[in-house]
Design a protein around this motif. Structure first.
Motif: not given
Length: 307
Positions: A169-188
């Protein structure tokens, strides 16, 4: 779904310097669009520790004979996912039955945007159930906003079934990042065209998937000394490439490489082993014993010759 009081995601915001972008001289406009996408590479570099963890975690699953890669996305993210997925077979000979792509709105979303489909969480649950997802699967969800219901439900269903989940996901704090085993934040950050994630966010996702899938395939033994040794020579261009690969690795001319490939039914790895001294049958056996890993097969062949 984002509530009315929730902060606007960065990808939906407009950069302060870009309000008059459409009024710029053409040269300046093009340069600004190009320069804005430099943020994609910066975001990717910041995310490298998380990308490395995702690669390592995925490898632990995909080394199993039936391990599958399953991509999931909507809109631009879904199309970026599809592009990465469909290139795995011709580039690395990754089995087609070990790769699937779930697109919100189905395949028709490729030719015509199905924007409402991203809210259809039930469709995601049905799609995952139809694939009988389980512990032998790696499921990758992409959503620039990180709030797409289709992708969130896919991750929830996959995780409940015991699959390994990766979220991009590309937004900090996005629900997707808290819903997976391996989150990857691409903060663009904000796009030059507010909300158009086909620009910087989409570019960052493409870089991320390029890196992830190529590294995974390399570690699975589908690359040797910088060459795509698992490629299938299915046309004239690829047959020429196969000869060049065999010649470079075996240290011979292309005519010799061509003859070895003919002997080995155009199998690049087998031809290399034959040119290093194995019979075709012995080369096939070495590759089977090494699970197709040419580096291991070459080491075994050299060890047998020195013993």
């Amino acid at each position: 779904m984002q509530g009315s009081g929730a902060p606007r995601p960065q990808t939906e915001s407009l950069g302060a310097d870009h309000r008059d972008l459409d009024d710029l001289p053409l040269g300046d406009l093009a340069a600004t669009l190009v320069d804005s996408q430099a943020a994609a590479l910066t975001a990717m570099r910041h995310a490298l520790p998380d990308v490395e963890r995702a690669i390592s975690t995925a490898l632990a699953v995909l080394r199993a004979p039936g391990g599958r890669l399953i991509y999931c996305g909507a809109g631009t993210s879904g199309r970026v996912a599809l592009l990465d997925a469909v290139e795995l077979h011709p580039t690395f000979n990754w089995p087609k039955d070990r790769m699937h792509v779930l697109l919100a709105g189905g395949v028709q979303s490729l030719g015509e945007a199905q924007e409402g489909a991203e809210d259809d969480a039930e469709a995601a649950a049905r799609d995952l159930a139809a694939l009988k997802v389980g512990r032998d699967d790696v499921v990758i969800g992409l959503a620039a906003s990180g709030t797409t219901p289709f992708v969130l439900q896919a991750m929830a269903s996959a995780r409940a079934a015991g699959a390994t989940t990766i979220g991009i996901a590309n937004n900090p704090g996005a629900p997707l990042l808290g819903a997976v085993d391996c989150p990857i934040l691409l903060e663009t950050g904000p796009e030059v065209l507010a909300g158009s994630t086909r620009l910087t966010a989409g570019t960052s996702q493409k870089i991320c998937l390029n890196t992830f899938s190529t590294a995974v395939m390399m570690r699975l033994g589908r690359v040797y000394r910088g060459h795509m040794v698992d490629m299938r020579a299915t046309n004239a261009k690829l047959r020429k490439r196969a000869r060049a690969i065999v010649a470079d690795i075996a240290g011979c001319d292309e005519d010799t490489a061509h003859r070895a490939l003919e002997t080995c039914n155009e199998d690049v790895k087998q031809a290399i082993l034959v040119l290093k001294g194995a019979t075709p049958d012995a080369a096939a056996a070495l590759l089977e014993k090494s699970s197709g890993d040419l580096r291991r097969a070459v080491s075994a062949l050299e060890a047998s010759g020195s013993s």
